[in-house]
Motif scaffolding. Structure first.
Motif, PDB file in Angstrom:
ATOM      1  N   GLU A 134       0.837  -1.214   0.000  1.00  0.00           N
ATOM      2  CA  GLU A 134       0.000   0.000   0.000  1.00  0.00           C
ATOM      3  C   GLU A 134       0.867   1.258   0.000  1.00  0.00           C
ATOM      4  O   GLU A 134       0.446   2.295  -0.509  1.00  0.00           O
ATOM      5  CB  GLU A 134      -0.898   0.059   1.246  1.00  0.00           C
ATOM      6  CG  GLU A 134      -1.860  -1.082   1.428  1.00  0.00           C
ATOM      7  CD  GLU A 134      -1.239  -2.226   2.224  1.00  0.00           C
ATOM      8  OE1 GLU A 134      -0.728  -2.000   3.338  1.00  0.00           O
ATOM      9  OE2 GLU A 134      -1.262  -3.358   1.702  1.00  0.00           O
ATOM     10  N   ARG A 135       2.037   1.140   0.618  1.00  0.00           N
ATOM     11  CA  ARG A 135       2.947   2.288   0.709  1.00  0.00           C
ATOM     12  C   ARG A 135       4.359   1.851   0.376  1.00  0.00           C
ATOM     13  O   ARG A 135       4.771   0.751   0.722  1.00  0.00           O
ATOM     14  CB  ARG A 135       2.954   2.864   2.130  1.00  0.00           C
ATOM     15  CG  ARG A 135       1.672   3.538   2.517  1.00  0.00           C
ATOM     16  CD  ARG A 135       1.660   3.897   3.993  1.00  0.00           C
ATOM     17  NE  ARG A 135       2.629   4.929   4.338  1.00  0.00           N
ATOM     18  CZ  ARG A 135       2.933   5.238   5.600  1.00  0.00           C
ATOM     19  NH1 ARG A 135       2.376   4.609   6.612  1.00  0.00           N
ATOM     20  NH2 ARG A 135       3.803   6.190   5.855  1.00  0.00           N
ATOM     21  N   ILE A 136       5.077   2.771  -0.258  1.00  0.00           N
ATOM     22  CA  ILE A 136       6.498   2.574  -0.516  1.00  0.00           C
ATOM     23  C   ILE A 136       7.223   3.792   0.045  1.00  0.00           C
ATOM     24  O   ILE A 136       6.845   4.939  -0.222  1.00  0.00           O
ATOM     25  CB  ILE A 136       6.794   2.423  -2.025  1.00  0.00           C
ATOM     26  CG1 ILE A 136       6.109   1.174  -2.564  1.00  0.00           C
ATOM     27  CG2 ILE A 136       8.302   2.377  -2.274  1.00  0.00           C
ATOM     28  CD1 ILE A 136       6.247   0.985  -4.067  1.00  0.00           C
ATOM     29  N   ILE A 137       8.250   3.511   0.836  1.00  0.00           N
ATOM     30  CA  ILE A 137       9.108   4.557   1.407  1.00  0.00           C
ATOM     31  C   ILE A 137      10.512   4.283   0.893  1.00  0.00           C
ATOM     32  O   ILE A 137      11.036   3.177   1.059  1.00  0.00           O
ATOM     33  CB  ILE A 137       9.087   4.513   2.946  1.00  0.00           C
ATOM     34  CG1 ILE A 137       7.660   4.705   3.474  1.00  0.00           C
ATOM     35  CG2 ILE A 137      10.046   5.549   3.531  1.00  0.00           C
ATOM     36  CD1 ILE A 137       7.479   4.350   4.944  1.00  0.00           C
ATOM     37  N   VAL A 138      11.123   5.275   0.265  1.00  0.00           N
ATOM     38  CA  VAL A 138      12.477   5.128  -0.261  1.00  0.00           C
ATOM     39  C   VAL A 138      13.404   6.034   0.542  1.00  0.00           C
ATOM     40  O   VAL A 138      13.138   7.225   0.717  1.00  0.00           O
ATOM     41  CB  VAL A 138      12.538   5.480  -1.764  1.00  0.00           C
ATOM     42  CG1 VAL A 138      13.977   5.423  -2.271  1.00  0.00           C
ATOM     43  CG2 VAL A 138      11.653   4.532  -2.570  1.00  0.00           C
ATOM     44  N   VAL A 139      14.499   5.446   1.029  1.00  0.00           N
ATOM     45  CA  VAL A 139      15.500   6.171   1.810  1.00  0.00           C
ATOM     46  C   VAL A 139      16.735   6.313   0.940  1.00  0.00           C
ATOM     47  O   VAL A 139      17.247   5.320   0.410  1.00  0.00           O
ATOM     48  CB  VAL A 139      15.844   5.404   3.104  1.00  0.00           C
ATOM     49  CG1 VAL A 139      16.869   6.182   3.915  1.00  0.00           C
ATOM     50  CG2 VAL A 139      14.585   5.118   3.918  1.00  0.00           C
ATOM     51  N   HIS A 140      17.222   7.549   0.805  1.00  0.00           N
ATOM     52  CA  HIS A 140      18.380   7.766  -0.062  1.00  0.00           C
ATOM     53  C   HIS A 140      19.229   8.930   0.399  1.00  0.00           C
ATOM     54  O   HIS A 140      18.799   9.776   1.191  1.00  0.00           O
ATOM     55  CB  HIS A 140      17.937   7.965  -1.516  1.00  0.00           C
ATOM     56  CG  HIS A 140      17.108   9.192  -1.742  1.00  0.00           C
ATOM     57  ND1 HIS A 140      17.661  10.403  -2.108  1.00  0.00           N
ATOM     58  CD2 HIS A 140      15.774   9.399  -1.650  1.00  0.00           C
ATOM     59  CE1 HIS A 140      16.692  11.298  -2.242  1.00  0.00           C
ATOM     60  NE2 HIS A 140      15.541  10.713  -1.969  1.00  0.00           N
ATOM     61  N   ASP A 141      20.440   8.980  -0.130  1.00  0.00           N
ATOM     62  CA  ASP A 141      21.377  10.067   0.139  1.00  0.00           C
ATOM     63  C   ASP A 141      20.947  11.318  -0.619  1.00  0.00           C
ATOM     64  O   ASP A 141      20.286  11.225  -1.646  1.00  0.00           O
ATOM     65  CB  ASP A 141      22.791   9.659  -0.298  1.00  0.00           C
ATOM     66  CG  ASP A 141      22.868   9.357  -1.790  1.00  0.00           C
ATOM     67  OD1 ASP A 141      22.222   8.376  -2.220  1.00  0.00           O
ATOM     68  OD2 ASP A 141      23.552  10.098  -2.524  1.00  0.00           O
ATOM     69  N   ASP A 142      21.344  12.475  -0.068  1.00  0.00           N
ATOM     70  CA  ASP A 142      21.052  13.739  -0.747  1.00  0.00           C
ATOM     71  C   ASP A 142      22.250  14.666  -0.584  1.00  0.00           C
ATOM     72  O   ASP A 142      22.586  15.060   0.537  1.00  0.00           O
ATOM     73  CB  ASP A 142      19.795  14.378  -0.155  1.00  0.00           C
ATOM     74  CG  ASP A 142      19.270  15.518  -1.012  1.00  0.00           C
ATOM     75  OD1 ASP A 142      20.088  16.325  -1.505  1.00  0.00           O
ATOM     76  OD2 ASP A 142      18.045  15.602  -1.187  1.00  0.00           O
ATOM     77  N   ILE A 143      22.889  15.007  -1.697  1.00  0.00           N
ATOM     78  CA  ILE A 143      24.073  15.873  -1.648  1.00  0.00           C
ATOM     79  C   ILE A 143      23.709  17.350  -1.613  1.00  0.00           C
ATOM     80  O   ILE A 143      24.599  18.194  -1.535  1.00  0.00           O
ATOM     81  CB  ILE A 143      25.062  15.592  -2.802  1.00  0.00           C
ATOM     82  CG1 ILE A 143      24.430  15.885  -4.159  1.00  0.00           C
ATOM     83  CG2 ILE A 143      25.585  14.174  -2.730  1.00  0.00           C
ATOM     84  CD1 ILE A 143      25.409  15.830  -5.327  1.00  0.00           C
ATOM     85  N   ASP A 144      22.435  17.655  -1.646  1.00  0.00           N
ATOM     86  CA  ASP A 144      22.010  19.049  -1.502  1.00  0.00           C
ATOM     87  C   ASP A 144      21.737  19.391  -0.042  1.00  0.00           C
ATOM     88  O   ASP A 144      21.364  20.518   0.262  1.00  0.00           O
ATOM     89  CB  ASP A 144      20.755  19.315  -2.343  1.00  0.00           C
ATOM     90  CG  ASP A 144      21.052  19.232  -3.832  1.00  0.00           C
ATOM     91  OD1 ASP A 144      22.175  19.614  -4.233  1.00  0.00           O
ATOM     92  OD2 ASP A 144      20.182  18.779  -4.586  1.00  0.00           O
TER      93      ASP A 144
END
Length: 189
Positions: A79-89
């Motif tokens: 039902e839900r997707i959560i994506v965890v990622h790096d952010d260089i900003d």
């Protein structure tokens, strides 16, 4: 069912790189125990399950992360997707939450967007800003130094708690409560 996908690159060479902060968060959540491993070949990634929660570490390399996320999405239909990622900003230690939006130039997010659309929740972890003129690919594939690793050791448990709260909450509420706009050196415990 809820899928949390932490983005990164497979292999020992990439373990401590900025691009692997999503993998690092999945490892932090796995420390809570009770997860069973579901195998990797069918889903092109390491997939873990506890109750109605799925944790995914795509093993497709960052630029093809969407292949793994799509495979899990097609099979389990969460039902839900959560994506965890790096952010260089974002400064090292900054944390932001959002739903949908642009990829911000992140190739892993572009890959996911191309295969399942952009209507999923995102947890962006700041890994520091590259220097003027520095190549972005070299920066994200670079290792954290000792002081950065120490700060990361403080922020990852904090983000794991935020993601746990997100599982039963609304992203807007979680963003209000857990967003950290600038990296900081105080303890998150």
């Amino acid at each position: 069912m809820i899928l949390i996908a932490g983005l990164g690159n497979p292999g020992q060479k990439y373990v401590d790189t900025r691009h692997n902060v999503g993998f690092m968060l999945i490892d932090e959540i796995l420390k809570t125990g009770g997860f069973s491993e579901l195998g990797s070949s069918k889903f092109q990634g390491e997939l873990f399950k506890k109750g109605s929660l799925l944790l995914l570490k795509p093993q497709t390399f960052m630029n093809l992360s969407g292949n793994s996320v799509k495979a899990v999405n097609d099979f389990y239909k969460p039902e839900r997707i959560i994506v965890v990622h790096d952010d260089i900003d974002l400064d090292l230690g900054a944390v932001k939450f959002k739903k949908g939006g642009s990829s911000g130039g992140h190739n892993g997010i572009k890959s996911i967007d191309a295969l399942i659309g952009a209507d999923y929740e995102r947890v962006r972890i700041g890994v520091g800003k590259k220097q003027q003129g520095q190549d972005a690919a070299n920066f994200v594939l670079g290792n954290f130094n000792d002081s950065e690793r120490k700060r990361l050791g403080e922020i990852l448990p904090y983000v794991a708690r935020a993601v746990e709260a997100l599982l039963s909450g609304d992203i807007e509420d979680i963003a209000q409560k857990f967003t950290i706009k600038r990296g900081c050196s105080w303890s998150f415990t």
